[in-house]
Motif scaffolding. Structure first.
Motif, PDB file in Angstrom:
ATOM      1  N   ALA A   1       0.841  -1.187   0.000  1.00 15.79           N
ATOM      2  CA  ALA A   1       0.000   0.000   0.000  1.00 15.79           C
ATOM      3  C   ALA A   1       0.883   1.246   0.000  1.00 15.79           C
ATOM      4  O   ALA A   1       2.052   1.182   0.404  1.00 15.79           O
ATOM      5  CB  ALA A   1      -0.898  -0.005   1.233  1.00 15.79           C
ATOM      6  N   PRO A   2       0.354   2.363  -0.445  1.00 19.62           N
ATOM      7  CA  PRO A   2       1.151   3.602  -0.476  1.00 19.62           C
ATOM      8  C   PRO A   2       1.737   3.933   0.892  1.00 19.62           C
ATOM      9  O   PRO A   2       1.021   3.952   1.892  1.00 19.62           O
ATOM     10  CB  PRO A   2       0.134   4.659  -0.907  1.00 19.62           C
ATOM     11  N   GLY A   3       3.053   4.134   0.933  1.00 15.56           N
ATOM     12  CA  GLY A   3       3.709   4.503   2.172  1.00 15.56           C
ATOM     13  C   GLY A   3       3.927   3.369   3.152  1.00 15.56           C
ATOM     14  O   GLY A   3       4.366   3.607   4.283  1.00 15.56           O
ATOM     15  N   LYS A   4       3.625   2.146   2.744  1.00 10.66           N
ATOM     16  CA  LYS A   4       3.767   1.002   3.653  1.00 10.66           C
ATOM     17  C   LYS A   4       4.677  -0.055   3.041  1.00 10.66           C
ATOM     18  O   LYS A   4       4.945  -0.052   1.849  1.00 10.66           O
ATOM     19  CB  LYS A   4       2.396   0.393   3.957  1.00 10.66           C
ATOM     20  N   GLU A   5       5.133  -0.959   3.887  1.00  8.78           N
ATOM     21  CA  GLU A   5       5.946  -2.054   3.408  1.00  8.78           C
ATOM     22  C   GLU A   5       5.062  -3.142   2.792  1.00  8.78           C
ATOM     23  O   GLU A   5       3.870  -3.245   3.097  1.00  8.78           O
ATOM     24  CB  GLU A   5       6.762  -2.639   4.563  1.00  8.78           C
ATOM     25  N   ARG A   6       5.695  -3.931   1.948  1.00  7.84           N
ATOM     26  CA  ARG A   6       4.962  -5.038   1.342  1.00  7.84           C
ATOM     27  C   ARG A   6       4.598  -6.067   2.421  1.00  7.84           C
ATOM     28  O   ARG A   6       5.404  -6.382   3.290  1.00  7.84           O
ATOM     29  CB  ARG A   6       5.821  -5.694   0.265  1.00  7.84           C
ATOM     30  N   GLU A   7       3.382  -6.570   2.329  1.00 10.51           N
ATOM     31  CA  GLU A   7       2.896  -7.528   3.318  1.00 10.51           C
ATOM     32  C   GLU A   7       2.255  -8.722   2.626  1.00 10.51           C
ATOM     33  O   GLU A   7       1.751  -8.619   1.510  1.00 10.51           O
ATOM     34  CB  GLU A   7       1.865  -6.870   4.243  1.00 10.51           C
ATOM     35  N   VAL A   8       2.266  -9.844   3.329  1.00  8.89           N
ATOM     36  CA  VAL A   8       1.641 -11.044   2.787  1.00  8.89           C
ATOM     37  C   VAL A   8       0.134 -10.942   2.957  1.00  8.89           C
ATOM     38  O   VAL A   8      -0.371 -10.470   3.984  1.00  8.89           O
ATOM     39  CB  VAL A   8       2.201 -12.306   3.470  1.00  8.89           C
ATOM     40  N   VAL A   9      -0.586 -11.385   1.950  1.00 12.28           N
ATOM     41  CA  VAL A   9      -2.056 -11.373   1.966  1.00 12.28           C
ATOM     42  C   VAL A   9      -2.601 -12.791   2.101  1.00 12.28           C
ATOM     43  O   VAL A   9      -3.480 -13.052   2.914  1.00 12.28           O
ATOM     44  CB  VAL A   9      -2.604 -10.716   0.689  1.00 12.28           C
ATOM     45  N   ALA A  10      -2.081 -13.703   1.271  1.00  7.82           N
ATOM     46  CA  ALA A  10      -2.576 -15.071   1.272  1.00  7.82           C
ATOM     47  C   ALA A  10      -1.509 -15.977   0.686  1.00  7.82           C
ATOM     48  O   ALA A  10      -0.645 -15.532  -0.082  1.00  7.82           O
ATOM     49  CB  ALA A  10      -3.865 -15.184   0.469  1.00  7.82           C
TER      50      ALA A  10
END
Length: 127
Positions: A40-49
């Protein structure tokens, strides 16, 4: 070498559904565990599924549980992310990734266990 291409992103309204697809080439798709991630804008990459090679073991983040479903079709070399009841906070670039080869029922939520990444597809949810 596995190449991954995501598709299906776009601009939708809050509450709408959207399905992302990720098609693999250049490798034996069924050997790899697959995952969906987002930044997301301004955030680190994260796992979704995440999903195992066989497709019978899956995991989803608490933030999307009950709304997003990961699945795969090994005959089509494709992994899907069905996203329902989208929210503005789901706005992000979504990436698919392949990791392994791992055992048939193994899936990973760790980014460093994925060696192949797609270019990403933008999902924007308006309120």
């Amino acid at each position: 070498q596995v190449q991954l291409v995501e598709s299906g992103g776009g601009l939708v309204q809050a509450g709408d559904p959207l399905e992302l697809s990720c098609t693999a080439s250049g490798g034996t798709f069924s050997r790899y565990a697959m995952g969906w991630f987002r930044r997301a804008p301004g955030k680190e990459r994260e796992v979704v599924a995440a999903i195992s090679r066989s497709g019978t073991s899956t995991w989803s983040a608490d933030s999307v549980k009950g709304r997003f479903t990961i699945s795969r079709d090994n005959a089509k070399n494709t992994v899907y992310l069905q996203m329902n009841t989208l929210r503005p906070e789901d706005t992000a670039v979504y990436y698919c990734a392949a990791g392994g080869p791992y055992s048939r029922e193994y899936y990973s939520t760790r980014q460093n266990e994925y060696g192949y990444w797609g270019q990403g597809t933008q999902v924007t949810v308006s309120s």
